[in-house]
Design an enzyme around this catalytic site. Structure first.
Site, PDB file in Angstrom:
ATOM      1  N   ASP A   1       2.837 -10.931  -7.344  1.00 23.74           N
ATOM      2  CA  ASP A   1       3.793 -10.252  -6.478  1.00 23.74           C
ATOM      3  C   ASP A   1       3.069  -9.031  -5.929  1.00 23.74           C
ATOM      4  OD1 ASP A   1       5.727  -8.727  -5.287  1.00 23.74           O
ATOM      5  OD2 ASP A   1       7.099  -8.702  -6.993  1.00 23.74           O
TER       6      ASP A   1
ATOM      7  N   ARG B   1      -5.602  -0.396  -2.393  1.00 22.72           N
ATOM      8  CA  ARG B   1      -5.853   0.508  -3.523  1.00 22.72           C
ATOM      9  C   ARG B   1      -6.404  -0.253  -4.733  1.00 22.72           C
ATOM     10  NH1 ARG B   1      -5.506   6.055  -3.878  1.00 22.72           N
ATOM     11  NH2 ARG B   1      -4.314   5.893  -5.794  1.00 22.72           N
TER      12      ARG B   1
ATOM     13  N   TYR C   1      10.687  -5.632  10.186  1.00 26.05           N
ATOM     14  CA  TYR C   1       9.370  -6.271  10.133  1.00 26.05           C
ATOM     15  C   TYR C   1       8.429  -5.633  11.156  1.00 26.05           C
ATOM     16  CZ  TYR C   1       6.059 -10.123  11.230  1.00 26.05           C
ATOM     17  OH  TYR C   1       4.950 -10.896  11.484  1.00 26.05           O
TER      18      TYR C   1
ATOM     19  N   LYS D   1       4.939  -3.630  10.626  1.00 26.39           N
ATOM     20  CA  LYS D   1       3.683  -4.124  11.193  1.00 26.39           C
ATOM     21  C   LYS D   1       3.014  -3.072  12.072  1.00 26.39           C
ATOM     22  CE  LYS D   1       3.421  -8.338   9.500  1.00 26.39           C
ATOM     23  NZ  LYS D   1       2.358  -8.688   8.532  1.00 26.39           N
TER      24      LYS D   1
END
Length: 257
Positions: A58, A117, A147, A151
């Protein structure tokens, strides 16, 4: 040490095409997806278990990403990270509630940040490449507001990585697909056989991009031929963001004074 490409959302059509293309430039491609069974099937379909490895994760979870990065380190060194996982929910701003906004932001913007990261140290060692899959929705208004806003943020995140981590030899670029002929669109075509013909009117090239078109752009941006390219967003949209063909044709046929 083996060179690794890690692709998130790899069980889908675009992710699978990217994984296959990156196998031409990497020793091992890791297909990452929250649906591990689908990722495993995709990996089997693509080739040998030595070249294509499926892992469940996930990507909105820092803990799961840390475990993923540790596991992948056992295979080799990540040279390319492709943040491809994404999804869109509500079509209009009116239908977008706080929960939808947060979920779309978490998957489409926060997750690529967390993925970077998690793999930043490996990418420093390899002087590797990050390719974020954004969307033309992040460049103009085409619906799906939560969305789209995420983006757009992903495009800016790409630039932030490019500027701050360029000193480590890391390059970061984005690809912005338009309509892509995937299984999701095939479902729409089953309900409306003319959906692709209707969509083509808005594209300068009069065609819809394929998953392979997106994969080729990722392959280029991640490779040596793009060694001097960082911080860019490359639309792979058959000309949609250059100008909408149907509107141009309409205006050209009208009288101007």
């Amino acid at each position: 040490m083996s060179s690794i490409a890690a692709v998130t959302g790899a069980a889908g059509d675009i992710g699978r095409a990217i994984a296959l293309r990156l196998a031409d430039s990497h020793d091992i491609v890791v297909l990452v997806d929250i649906d591990v069974a689908a990722a495993e099937k995709a990996a089997r379909d693509l080739g040998s278990v030595e070249r294509f490895v499926a892992l469940g994760c996930d990507v909105t979870s820092e803990a799961e990403l840390a475990a993923l990065a540790s596991k992948i380190a056992g295979f080799g060194l990540v040279h390319t990270l492709v943040n491809n996982a994404g999804a869109a929910r509500a079509v209009s701003l009116h239908d977008t509630d706080g929960d939808i906004w947060r979920k779309d932001n978490a998957l489409n913007l926060e997750a690529p940040f967390l993925c970077f990261r998690a793999f930043a140290e490996a990418l420093k060692q390899s002087q590797g490449s990050v390719v974020n899959i954004s969307s033309v929705n992040g460049m103009a208004v085409f619906g799906h507001p939560a969305y789209s806003a995420a983006k757009a943020g992903l495009i800016h995140l790409t630039k932030l990585i490019a500027v701050e981590y360029g000193k480590f030899g890391i390059r970061a670029n984005a690809v912005a697909p338009g309509t892509v002929r995937t299984q999701a669109w095939e479902v729409r075509a089953a309900a409306n056989p003319q959906v692709f013909e209707e969509a083509k009117r808005w594209y300068a090239l009069r065609r819809i991009a394929t998953a392979e078109d997106i994969a080729n752009a990722v392959f280029f941006l991640s490779g040596d031929q793009a060694a001097a390219i960082t911080g860019v967003c490359l639309p792979v949209d058959c000309g949609l963001t250059a100008g909408q063909a149907e509107l141009a044709r309409t205006f050209s046929q009208s009288e101007h004074y």
